[in-house]
Design a protein around this motif. Structure first.
Motif, PDB file in Angstrom:
ATOM      1  N   ALA A  37       2.113  -4.437   1.904  1.00 32.10           N
ATOM      2  CA  ALA A  37       1.016  -5.217   1.319  1.00 32.10           C
ATOM      3  C   ALA A  37       1.004  -5.095  -0.199  1.00 32.10           C
ATOM      4  O   ALA A  37       0.744  -6.075  -0.917  1.00 32.10           O
ATOM      5  N   ALA A  38       1.302  -3.905  -0.716  1.00 30.74           N
ATOM      6  CA  ALA A  38       1.292  -3.709  -2.169  1.00 30.74           C
ATOM      7  C   ALA A  38       2.428  -4.456  -2.850  1.00 30.74           C
ATOM      8  O   ALA A  38       2.291  -4.870  -4.017  1.00 30.74           O
TER       9      ALA A  38
ATOM     10  N   LEU B 204       1.260   1.418 -13.585  1.00 30.72           N
ATOM     11  CA  LEU B 204       0.867   2.792 -13.921  1.00 30.72           C
ATOM     12  C   LEU B 204       0.336   3.498 -12.692  1.00 30.72           C
ATOM     13  O   LEU B 204      -0.371   2.896 -11.872  1.00 30.72           O
ATOM     14  N   THR B 205       0.662   4.756 -12.573  1.00 25.07           N
ATOM     15  CA  THR B 205       0.079   5.600 -11.528  1.00 25.07           C
ATOM     16  C   THR B 205      -0.229   6.966 -12.101  1.00 25.07           C
ATOM     17  O   THR B 205       0.340   7.363 -13.128  1.00 25.07           O
TER      18      THR B 205
ATOM     19  N   LYS C 190      -0.965  -3.407 -14.107  1.00 17.43           N
ATOM     20  CA  LYS C 190      -1.602  -3.025 -12.839  1.00 17.43           C
ATOM     21  C   LYS C 190      -1.560  -1.503 -12.700  1.00 17.43           C
ATOM     22  O   LYS C 190      -0.630  -0.851 -13.180  1.00 17.43           O
ATOM     23  N   VAL C 191      -2.565  -0.967 -12.008  1.00 12.66           N
ATOM     24  CA  VAL C 191      -2.647   0.469 -11.745  1.00 12.66           C
ATOM     25  C   VAL C 191      -2.652   0.685 -10.236  1.00 12.66           C
ATOM     26  O   VAL C 191      -3.451   0.072  -9.514  1.00 12.66           O
ATOM     27  N   PHE C 192      -1.751   1.541  -9.755  1.00 13.24           N
ATOM     28  CA  PHE C 192      -1.710   1.936  -8.345  1.00 13.24           C
ATOM     29  C   PHE C 192      -2.032   3.428  -8.272  1.00 13.24           C
ATOM     30  O   PHE C 192      -1.377   4.241  -8.932  1.00 13.24           O
TER      31      PHE C 192
ATOM     32  N   PRO D  88      -6.440  -4.303 -13.413  1.00 11.79           N
ATOM     33  CA  PRO D  88      -6.841  -4.079 -12.014  1.00 11.79           C
ATOM     34  C   PRO D  88      -6.368  -2.733 -11.490  1.00 11.79           C
ATOM     35  O   PRO D  88      -5.240  -2.306 -11.756  1.00 11.79           O
ATOM     36  N   VAL D  89      -7.248  -2.065 -10.743  1.00 14.77           N
ATOM     37  CA  VAL D  89      -6.943  -0.765 -10.142  1.00 14.77           C
ATOM     38  C   VAL D  89      -6.875  -0.946  -8.633  1.00 14.77           C
ATOM     39  O   VAL D  89      -7.864  -1.331  -8.002  1.00 14.77           O
ATOM     40  N   MET D  90      -5.710  -0.668  -8.058  1.00 13.51           N
ATOM     41  CA  MET D  90      -5.500  -0.807  -6.623  1.00 13.51           C
ATOM     42  C   MET D  90      -5.280   0.569  -6.004  1.00 13.51           C
ATOM     43  O   MET D  90      -4.356   1.290  -6.391  1.00 13.51           O
ATOM     44  N   VAL D  91      -6.142   0.928  -5.069  1.00 11.41           N
ATOM     45  CA  VAL D  91      -6.091   2.225  -4.401  1.00 11.41           C
ATOM     46  C   VAL D  91      -5.322   2.079  -3.094  1.00 11.41           C
ATOM     47  O   VAL D  91      -5.661   1.227  -2.261  1.00 11.41           O
TER      48      VAL D  91
END
Length: 409
Positions: free
Chosen positions: A195-196, A207-208, A273-275, A306-309
């Protein structure tokens, strides 16, 4: 207050198990065993604001745990004792890794179990399972994901049919535990990665913070799919997990930028984007992750990134948490005290010498109190979406997922 109430069952178990182990620790100290070079009084170890949390225990307690695990009167499985010591020494980290290791040990425990005479499998195995869980909890506080897996295993054991032969009952238990391990953790993680991947485009700067197994798999899968992007790894002391992650990603041909948490406001200007991984997600949408993740998410929100968890649904919790004070885990404070510092060339100290803050502030700890928190709480407004095996969800959808899980049994 909600975080403490939700974990009341496991807290009661920990309080019931803790005194006996602590008594063994006290006896060992009176006997003259010296397991630590620095003996700190209890008042010096605790910080008042976090005194309600389980305090990080010294190495002497780990020795007493080992003695308790292999005592003649103990009915703990050797695999449980080994796993508990790995937890206490920090050899197994990460919610998924700890949960997978625990379920594998439970499978081995069930395979090697034999029902005593005049006892039933459901009752006796439940008791042995409880003792094993208490031991693991004494070694290190259980994570929410481990707690959810334990609830599932306990329910399986209690509902085991009485008239079923022992071999068949054990086979069904092992198969059911293996199903949870495969479907809820391994396949769910793979679905999160797939999905990611739909959110990664050519030219992205991703970025993580710290290390999460699902995020690492996302970057590797995106590279293998032919996408052209750059990765920014933000690290923090004392674990510095991203150093090894940097080596692994560079070995796979990824373009990697490494920086510390103090530079995140500068590097965020380049990020698209941030994961971020998560230890667990609360019912009110609060994301609990590695200490420092909330700061990264806050900076990302200020820069409109955007921050995606990335989080499997078995890590969802019914507790409500507003901060990282009521519920947290205290890590080893000595990790903060003993640091490797680069010394100037003109200094009399050698470069990269092991430098102890305790040597400067006194070994008694009267002048220095250290706090090493493991997690922090990210408000739901900092989270753009949560990527799960069910799809991409807003933080407000967590209660609906929990409700469906309860209805499904």
């Amino acid at each position: 207050g909600g975080g403490k109430a939700a974990g009341g069952g496991h807290d009661a178990d920990k309080k019931a198990q803790r005194p006996s182990i602590q008594q063994q620790h006290d006896v060992a100290k009176k006997g003259g065993s010296k397991s630590s070079a620095i003996e700190r009084p209890e008042s010096a170890k605790q910080i008042a604001l976090f005194a309600h949390l389980p305090q990080y225990e010294a190495a002497a307690l780990r020795a007493s745990l080992l003695a308790a695990g292999f005592a003649p009167s103990s009915n703990l499985h050797p695999a449980v004792v080994k796993l508990g010591l790995q937890f206490s020494q920090g050899l197994l980290t990460g919610a998924n890794q700890r949960s997978e290791a625990m379920l594998e040990v439970f499978k081995q425990l069930v395979r090697d179990y034999h029902t005593p005479k005049a006892k039933t499998l459901a009752r006796d195995l439940s008791t042995r399972l409880k003792h094993s869980i208490d031991f693991l909890s004494a070694c290190r506080p259980l994570s929410v994901s481990m707690g959810n897996a334990i609830k599932y295993v306990k329910k399986l054991v209690v509902n085991s049919p009485l008239g079923l032969p022992e071999s068949e009952a054990k086979s069904e238990l092992v198969a059911s535990i293996d199903w949870f391990l495969t479907e809820k953790i391994q396949l769910a993680r793979r679905a999160v990665v797939e999905a990611a991947l739909t959110k990664i485009r050519d030219g992205d700067v991703l970025l993580t913070f710290a290390w999460a197994d699902s995020v690492e798999e996302i970057f590797v899968a995106a590279k293998e799919s032919g996408r052209c992007f750059r990765v920014v790894l933000v690290d923090s002391s004392p674990k510095l997990e991203c150093q090894e992650l940097t080596k692994r990603l560079v070995a796979r041909g990824l373009k990697v930028t490494y920086c510390h948490l103090t530079a995140v406001s500068y590097i965020m200007r380049e990020v698209t984007k941030v994961f971020i991984g998560a230890s667990y997600v609360c019912a009110n949408g609060t994301v609990v992750g590695r200490n420092g993740a909330a700061a990264v998410a806050m900076v990302a929100k200020c820069n409109r990134v955007p921050v995606m968890v990335c989080c499997e649904t078995y890590k969802f919790s019914e507790r409500v948490q507003l901060d990282a004070i009521t519920s947290n885990e205290l890590a080893n404070p000595d990790d903060l005290a003993d640091m490797v510092l680069g010394i100037d060339a003109g200094s009399s100290k050698k470069a990269d010498k092991k430098y102890s803050l305790r040597e400067e502030n006194g070994a008694s700890g009267d002048k220095l109190r250290l706090l090493n928190l493991s997690y922090d709480a990210m408000p739901p407004e900092f989270c753009t979406m949560i990527i799960t095996e069910l799809g991409m969800l807003p933080a407000s959808a967590v209660p609906a997922v929990l409700r469906e899980a309860v209805m499904a049994g």
